[in-house]
Structure formats: C-alpha cells, structure tokens
Design a protein around this motif. Sequence first.
Motif, mmCIF file in Angstrom:
data_model
loop_
_atom_site.group_PDB
_atom_site.id
_atom_site.type_symbol
_atom_site.label_atom_id
_atom_site.label_comp_id
_atom_site.label_asym_id
_atom_site.label_seq_id
_atom_site.Cartn_x
_atom_site.Cartn_y
_atom_site.Cartn_z
ATOM 1 N N HIS A 165 7.840 -30.185 56.560
ATOM 2 C CA HIS A 165 9.066 -28.974 55.480
ATOM 3 C C HIS A 165 10.187 -27.844 56.180
ATOM 4 O O HIS A 165 9.463 -26.806 57.240
ATOM 5 C CB HIS A 165 9.005 -28.353 54.216
ATOM 6 C CG HIS A 165 8.595 -29.043 53.054
ATOM 7 N ND1 HIS A 165 9.417 -29.996 52.072
ATOM 8 C CD2 HIS A 165 6.888 -29.962 53.043
ATOM 9 C CE1 HIS A 165 9.437 -30.587 51.339
ATOM 10 N NE2 HIS A 165 8.269 -30.722 51.636
ATOM 11 N N ASP A 221 14.680 -27.651 51.964
ATOM 12 C CA ASP A 221 13.668 -28.938 50.603
ATOM 13 C C ASP A 221 12.874 -29.978 50.546
ATOM 14 O O ASP A 221 12.581 -30.854 49.828
ATOM 15 C CB ASP A 221 14.254 -28.165 49.102
ATOM 16 C CG ASP A 221 14.673 -27.174 48.476
ATOM 17 O OD1 ASP A 221 13.375 -26.237 48.833
ATOM 18 O OD2 ASP A 221 15.465 -26.957 48.050
ATOM 19 N N VAL A 222 13.495 -30.522 51.663
ATOM 20 C CA VAL A 222 13.346 -31.933 51.965
ATOM 21 C C VAL A 222 12.564 -32.710 53.718
ATOM 22 O O VAL A 222 13.402 -31.545 54.555
ATOM 23 C CB VAL A 222 14.799 -32.820 51.519
ATOM 24 C CG1 VAL A 222 14.687 -34.470 51.953
ATOM 25 C CG2 VAL A 222 15.321 -32.943 51.032
ATOM 26 N N GLU A 223 12.026 -33.000 53.240
ATOM 27 C CA GLU A 223 11.224 -33.491 54.852
ATOM 28 C C GLU A 223 12.302 -33.874 55.469
ATOM 29 O O GLU A 223 13.058 -34.394 55.119
ATOM 30 C CB GLU A 223 9.818 -34.134 54.431
ATOM 31 C CG GLU A 223 8.494 -33.603 53.751
ATOM 32 C CD GLU A 223 7.396 -34.788 53.694
ATOM 33 O OE1 GLU A 223 7.311 -35.416 54.267
ATOM 34 O OE2 GLU A 223 6.280 -33.644 53.880
ATOM 35 N N TYR A 266 21.247 -33.832 49.119
ATOM 36 C CA TYR A 266 21.038 -32.759 48.264
ATOM 37 C C TYR A 266 21.384 -31.855 47.309
ATOM 38 O O TYR A 266 20.861 -32.000 45.803
ATOM 39 C CB TYR A 266 20.148 -31.394 49.163
ATOM 40 C CG TYR A 266 18.887 -30.939 48.698
ATOM 41 C CD1 TYR A 266 17.849 -32.025 48.326
ATOM 42 C CD2 TYR A 266 19.268 -29.324 48.309
ATOM 43 C CE1 TYR A 266 16.897 -31.043 47.361
ATOM 44 C CE2 TYR A 266 18.192 -28.680 47.080
ATOM 45 C CZ TYR A 266 17.284 -29.880 46.092
ATOM 46 O OH TYR A 266 16.482 -28.317 46.775
ATOM 47 N N LEU A 297 14.903 -37.310 44.907
ATOM 48 C CA LEU A 297 14.386 -36.479 45.800
ATOM 49 C C LEU A 297 13.631 -37.715 46.961
ATOM 50 O O LEU A 297 13.626 -36.818 47.970
ATOM 51 C CB LEU A 297 13.957 -35.497 45.228
ATOM 52 C CG LEU A 297 12.757 -34.518 46.914
ATOM 53 C CD1 LEU A 297 14.777 -34.005 47.319
ATOM 54 C CD2 LEU A 297 12.607 -33.352 45.682
ATOM 55 N N ARG A 298 12.702 -38.387 46.441
ATOM 56 C CA ARG A 298 11.484 -38.863 47.834
ATOM 57 C C ARG A 298 12.139 -39.980 48.566
ATOM 58 O O ARG A 298 11.705 -40.137 49.491
ATOM 59 C CB ARG A 298 10.382 -39.816 47.016
ATOM 60 C CG ARG A 298 9.180 -38.915 46.072
ATOM 61 C CD ARG A 298 8.503 -39.452 45.772
ATOM 62 N NE ARG A 298 8.619 -39.983 44.684
ATOM 63 C CZ ARG A 298 7.989 -39.899 43.456
ATOM 64 N NH1 ARG A 298 8.129 -38.226 43.282
ATOM 65 N NH2 ARG A 298 8.912 -40.637 42.349
ATOM 66 N N LEU A 350 14.943 -39.097 49.817
ATOM 67 C CA LEU A 350 15.850 -38.740 50.711
ATOM 68 C C LEU A 350 14.359 -37.850 52.181
ATOM 69 O O LEU A 350 14.979 -37.574 53.073
ATOM 70 C CB LEU A 350 16.648 -37.140 50.012
ATOM 71 C CG LEU A 350 17.359 -37.960 49.442
ATOM 72 C CD1 LEU A 350 18.253 -35.991 49.072
ATOM 73 C CD2 LEU A 350 18.551 -38.030 49.781
ATOM 74 N N GLN A 351 13.220 -38.240 51.629
ATOM 75 C CA GLN A 351 12.542 -37.947 52.486
ATOM 76 C C GLN A 351 12.459 -38.183 53.824
ATOM 77 O O GLN A 351 12.267 -40.144 54.146
ATOM 78 C CB GLN A 351 10.956 -37.612 51.989
ATOM 79 C CG GLN A 351 10.714 -36.954 50.759
ATOM 80 C CD GLN A 351 11.259 -35.606 50.207
ATOM 81 O OE1 GLN A 351 10.990 -34.734 51.807
ATOM 82 N NE2 GLN A 351 10.588 -34.859 49.142
#
Length: 180
Positions: free
Chosen positions: A13, A57-59, A131, A150-151, A153-154
């Motif tokens: 992150h 906020d995204v890995e 995002y 959201l997952r 976009l990780q």
Amino acid sequence: MNRRLLRVGVRLHPDKGMFRLHDLGADPTSVQAPPPPGTDLVSVGYDQMWIGSLQDDVEITLLLEEWDAEPPSSPGPWEQEAFSELYLRGAVAVCTATGEPVLHGVRLAGGVGRYHMAVRAQHRAEMARLYDGLLDRFRDGFSPEFQAALRELQGVEHYLVQLWPAQPPAPPRVIPDLPF
C-alpha cells in the motif's frame, strides 16, 4: 551480455501516495533525505528515494531487479520513467511512508557503492481515475459491492525498479608474495 542477478516482486500500500526505496542505514529525517515526490514519479536523495503513486488506498505491484550492468530496454507500455543514482551499502530495502517494512535488507551482488536506477511506472493515472469512479458509484466504502470492486483494482498499478552498479567492478588485484 548483461545479466539479471535478482528479481523480487511484492505488493504494498503506497501510504500517503508514496513508498521509499533505501539503503538499510538511510534516515528518512536526515539532511540528505529527499522531500516527498508530490505528483512526480520520484524524489531522490543520497541513499534513498521516494517513489510516488497518485493514490494510497489500493495496493500496487513493485518489481525490483538487480543487474550486473545496464539492463536492456524494458518491454512494456511504461507511462513514466525516471533515472537516477543512489548509494547503497550492499543491500536495499523498501518501506511504506509510515515506515512499515515491505522488503528488508535484500542483499545486492554488486556490493557497496553507487547504483544507477531506472524507475518505470504504468497505470498510475488510470488507477487514480478508476478509484475516483468507485467513490462516485458507491457511497458506502464498507459495502460488499464496493469492497469487491476495490479488490479488482489491487495490484494493477505497476512499478519496475532496476538497479545496477554505477561503475563496473574492478578486476581483483593480486599482490604477489615477496621474499623478505
């Protein structure tokens, strides 16, 4: 022919929109420490650099490579590139902006000295846009739908850091035994 000596991939992150690549002894508060990169890709000091992301906020995915000499041109649609030098004492580390270690003390075959660095990034602006789109579509960031989106976009935002010795290693010096 140039050889890759090391390749390590991690996800992290980018707290506060950045992460730090550094020598193990580097102090982020020292006079030689670089300022945060802002919207730039990198900000470089003597023995450490900040690498910037446009979100936090995204890995992201980081690929770190050591080469014995300048690597061949890296294939891929890299959107941004930066080139610099760092002094490393035989190992390199990666941590988040809050100091959380991600990679600690990866030994370098090139040993102690100055290293050229190539930092390449892809999907920085796209991830920021995607995002922002998530935040517009979902009002509840804790909803299962938001979390599922959201997952997806990780790890999509990628960084490639390649390093190699600034000077080729000198051949070993042999000192013959002299009779006394």
